[in-house]
Design an enzyme around this catalytic site. Structure first.
Site, PDB file in Angstrom:
ATOM      1  N   THR A  74       0.843  -1.205   0.000  1.00  0.00           N
ATOM      2  CA  THR A  74       0.000   0.000   0.000  1.00  0.00           C
ATOM      3  C   THR A  74       0.875   1.250   0.000  1.00  0.00           C
ATOM      4  O   THR A  74       0.647   2.183  -0.787  1.00  0.00           O
ATOM      5  CB  THR A  74      -0.942   0.002   1.230  1.00  0.00           C
ATOM      6  OG1 THR A  74      -1.741  -1.181   1.170  1.00  0.00           O
ATOM      7  CG2 THR A  74      -1.836   1.222   1.252  1.00  0.00           C
ATOM      8  N   ASN A 128      -5.432 -10.197  -6.945  1.00  0.00           N
ATOM      9  CA  ASN A 128      -5.504 -10.810  -5.610  1.00  0.00           C
ATOM     10  C   ASN A 128      -6.775 -11.632  -5.408  1.00  0.00           C
ATOM     11  O   ASN A 128      -6.806 -12.544  -4.596  1.00  0.00           O
ATOM     12  CB  ASN A 128      -5.394  -9.739  -4.530  1.00  0.00           C
ATOM     13  CG  ASN A 128      -6.291  -8.553  -4.781  1.00  0.00           C
ATOM     14  OD1 ASN A 128      -6.165  -7.887  -5.812  1.00  0.00           O
ATOM     15  ND2 ASN A 128      -7.198  -8.293  -3.872  1.00  0.00           N
ATOM     16  N   GLN A 173       0.913 -10.155  -5.404  1.00  0.00           N
ATOM     17  CA  GLN A 173       0.425 -11.535  -5.308  1.00  0.00           C
ATOM     18  C   GLN A 173       1.268 -12.519  -6.108  1.00  0.00           C
ATOM     19  O   GLN A 173       1.181 -13.728  -5.896  1.00  0.00           O
ATOM     20  CB  GLN A 173      -1.034 -11.622  -5.785  1.00  0.00           C
ATOM     21  CG  GLN A 173      -2.027 -10.972  -4.852  1.00  0.00           C
ATOM     22  CD  GLN A 173      -2.197 -11.729  -3.541  1.00  0.00           C
ATOM     23  OE1 GLN A 173      -1.845 -12.904  -3.409  1.00  0.00           O
ATOM     24  NE2 GLN A 173      -2.755 -11.059  -2.548  1.00  0.00           N
ATOM     25  N   SER A 184       4.794  -7.081  -0.669  1.00  0.00           N
ATOM     26  CA  SER A 184       4.502  -7.084   0.771  1.00  0.00           C
ATOM     27  C   SER A 184       5.018  -8.382   1.383  1.00  0.00           C
ATOM     28  O   SER A 184       4.692  -9.469   0.888  1.00  0.00           O
ATOM     29  CB  SER A 184       2.988  -7.025   1.007  1.00  0.00           C
ATOM     30  OG  SER A 184       2.553  -5.712   1.171  1.00  0.00           O
ATOM     31  N   HIS A 206       4.196 -10.007   4.062  1.00  0.00           N
ATOM     32  CA  HIS A 206       3.269 -10.967   4.681  1.00  0.00           C
ATOM     33  C   HIS A 206       2.533 -11.838   3.674  1.00  0.00           C
ATOM     34  O   HIS A 206       1.833 -12.765   4.064  1.00  0.00           O
ATOM     35  CB  HIS A 206       2.270 -10.223   5.580  1.00  0.00           C
ATOM     36  CG  HIS A 206       1.256  -9.396   4.852  1.00  0.00           C
ATOM     37  ND1 HIS A 206      -0.037  -9.828   4.670  1.00  0.00           N
ATOM     38  CD2 HIS A 206       1.347  -8.184   4.254  1.00  0.00           C
ATOM     39  CE1 HIS A 206      -0.705  -8.886   4.000  1.00  0.00           C
ATOM     40  NE2 HIS A 206       0.114  -7.887   3.746  1.00  0.00           N
ATOM     41  N   THR A 230      13.397   5.592  10.680  1.00  0.00           N
ATOM     42  CA  THR A 230      14.416   4.619  11.085  1.00  0.00           C
ATOM     43  C   THR A 230      14.213   3.294  10.356  1.00  0.00           C
ATOM     44  O   THR A 230      13.095   2.769  10.307  1.00  0.00           O
ATOM     45  CB  THR A 230      14.351   4.401  12.612  1.00  0.00           C
ATOM     46  OG1 THR A 230      14.599   5.649  13.244  1.00  0.00           O
ATOM     47  CG2 THR A 230      15.375   3.369  13.071  1.00  0.00           C
ATOM     48  N   CYS A 237      -9.076  -6.634   2.225  1.00  0.00           N
ATOM     49  CA  CYS A 237      -8.975  -5.207   2.512  1.00  0.00           C
ATOM     50  C   CYS A 237     -10.316  -4.501   2.432  1.00  0.00           C
ATOM     51  O   CYS A 237     -10.478  -3.436   2.972  1.00  0.00           O
ATOM     52  CB  CYS A 237      -7.987  -4.556   1.563  1.00  0.00           C
ATOM     53  SG  CYS A 237      -6.412  -5.396   1.578  1.00  0.00           S
TER      54      CYS A 237
HETATM   55  N1  PLP Z   1      -1.899  -5.196  -3.903  1.00  0.00           N
HETATM   56  C1  PLP Z   1      -2.371  -6.443  -3.890  1.00  0.00           C
HETATM   57  C2  PLP Z   1      -2.550  -7.165  -5.184  1.00  0.00           C
HETATM   58  C3  PLP Z   1      -2.700  -7.070  -2.684  1.00  0.00           C
HETATM   59  O1  PLP Z   1      -3.172  -8.306  -2.679  1.00  0.00           O
HETATM   60  C4  PLP Z   1      -2.513  -6.331  -1.483  1.00  0.00           C
HETATM   61  C5  PLP Z   1      -2.934  -6.939  -0.190  1.00  0.00           C
HETATM   62  O2  PLP Z   1      -4.000  -7.487  -0.073  1.00  0.00           O
HETATM   63  C6  PLP Z   1      -1.991  -5.050  -1.545  1.00  0.00           C
HETATM   64  C7  PLP Z   1      -1.703  -4.510  -2.784  1.00  0.00           C
HETATM   65  C8  PLP Z   1      -1.759  -4.236  -0.306  1.00  0.00           C
HETATM   66  O3  PLP Z   1      -0.794  -4.859   0.491  1.00  0.00           O
HETATM   67  P1  PLP Z   1      -0.566  -4.416   2.014  1.00  0.00           P
HETATM   68  O4  PLP Z   1      -1.915  -4.467   2.665  1.00  0.00           O
HETATM   69  O5  PLP Z   1       0.379  -5.418   2.549  1.00  0.00           O
HETATM   70  O6  PLP Z   1      -0.021  -3.046   2.007  1.00  0.00           O
END
Ligand code: PLP
Length: 390
Positions: free
Chosen positions: A73, A152, A180, A200, A202, A241, A327
């Site tokens: 994001t 996603n 993704q 990302s 995670h 930081t 999200c």
């Molecule tokens: N873009 C895609 C395709 C995603 O699947 C996601 C998370 O669901 C994001 C952007 C945003 O990632 P984050 O929430 O880790 O910032």
């Protein structure tokens, strides 16, 4: 891990044990600030530089082209707002699709408030952007195109090579959201096509709150201004930081994901195909993502005559799945991605995204098929329209 069935790996993944172990020393023994000019700082800085080099090698890009952020994001905000700020004249046009992640769509909406024009292209029933529509929508003043690589929700993979040829010939920068795709499909070729990408941690069994912006030829052009100012860290491109433990964890997570990708994804793909076949055996069930190239782990199906909210409630206590992106799970609107594909509203409500991952087993898949089949059957039994269908 929670013993409930987890089939929502596109929302997030558990942190791998090796990743946690790699991070631990940097919380306590090696806690120095990488920007400090003493041995504590040097040790932390070396760890950060090593992590950047390792990630660069794994992705086939220069470490100079990587900036650590809090996740996709932030990277998306940095890229879109940065390109907009760098534009030379007033106005400016961004070309994107209606199937992008909300991080892109909401950032575009904010830029529209600042006076930029944004075109949002529909996608076809296969989830793909039409190359002809894309070509026609490009304008001389199109400063940036944002087209995600793998979706996603549906896992649909866009034809980036052809899209990149169009943007290149128009002199337009290209950003692709690769969040993704990492660890699921090879990315070296893709990163060679685009000007910007994002990741990302995670999503790849790494920690939350850490990610990357990829900026092509960053060293030559200092290509993007900072979104977050202060302290001048990361060559003034991202103040604050530097988060040593999470960066060390991110590098380890990407290493594991890339090294295990071929074997992991082959196994996951077989499980996904079995899951999909099992669910398509439900009367009238349809797949929303089988038309083209897609991620190996993602199934997306709709079940006519089923109340989607009721289905999620019925499944919630037994398994973790999604019917839109995590999200925007608070929204009652059906998935904007399915709507962009032209899926009818009722059907879009009655859909499930099932995303498999490293810890999914064959037993999980059979259990999921049985649970969903039974829930769909029960919900239809209480639906008068199901009785009356011709
Ligand atoms: N873009 C895609 C395709 C995603 O699947 C996601 C998370 O669901 C994001 C952007 C945003 O990632 P984050 O929430 O880790 O910032």
């Amino acid at each position: 891990m929670d013993s409930r069935l987890y089939l929502d790996y596109n929302a997030t993944t558990p942190c791998a044990r090796e990743v946690v172990e790699a991070m631990l020393p940097y919380f306590q023994e090696h806690f120095g600030n990488p920007s400090s000019g003493h041995s504590h700082g040097w040790l932390a800085r070396t760890a950060v530089e090593d992590a950047a080099c390792e990630i660069g090698n794994l992705l086939g890009v220069s470490p100079e082209d990587l900036v650590f952020t809090s996740g996709s994001t932030e990277s998306i905000n940095t890229i879109l707002k940065g390109v907009a700020r760098k534009r030379t004249s007033a106005g400016g046009h961004i070309l994107t699709t209606k199937a992008e992640h909300k991080a892109v769509l909401d950032t575009c909406a904010a830029l529209e408030e600042d006076g930029l024009e944004v075109t949002y292209l529909d996608v076809g029933p296969d989830g793909l952007v039409s190359l002809e529509a894309f070509r026609q929508a490009l304008r001389p003043e199109t400063i940036l195109a944002a087209v995600m690589y793998a979706n996603n929700e549906t896992g649909v993979i866009q034809p980036l090579e052809q899209i990149a040829a169009l943007t290149r010939s128009n002199g337009t920068l290209l950003f692709s959201d690769t969040t993704q795709a990492l660890g699921k499909v090879p990315l070296e070729g893709v990163l060679g096509l685009v000007d910007f990408a994002c990741f990302s941690g995670h999503k790849v069994y790494g920690p939350k709150g850490i990610g990357l912006t990829y900026i092509r030829n960053n060293a030559d052009k200092a290509a993007l201004p900072a979104l977050i100012h202060g302290g001048g860290q990361q060559k003034r491109q991202r103040g604050g930081t530097i988060n040593t433990p999470l960066i060390v964890g991110l590098a380890r997570a990407i290493r594991l994901s890339v090294e295990c990708m071929e074997e992991d994804q082959k196994r996951i793909n077989e499980l996904r195909d079995r899951l999909e076949a099992g669910l398509l055996a439900i009367e009238l069930a349809v797949s929303n993502n089988r038309a083209g190239n897609r991620l190996p782990n993602t199934a997306h199906l709709s079940f006519p005559y089923v109340d989607g909210a009721g289905l999620l409630t019925a499944l919630n206590s037994k398994m973790a799945v999604s019917n839109g992106s995590a999200c925007n799970s608070a929204a009652v609107e059906p998935s904007h991605v399915l709507l962009a594909m032209g899926v009818e509203r009722n059907l879009a409500y009655a859909s499930l995204r099932l995303s498999l991952g490293r810890f999914t087993t064959a037993q999980d898949v059979e259990k999921a098929i049985a649970l969903i089949t039974e829930s769909v059957r029960r919900l239809r039994e209480s639906n008068i329209l199901w009785e009356r269908r011709s």
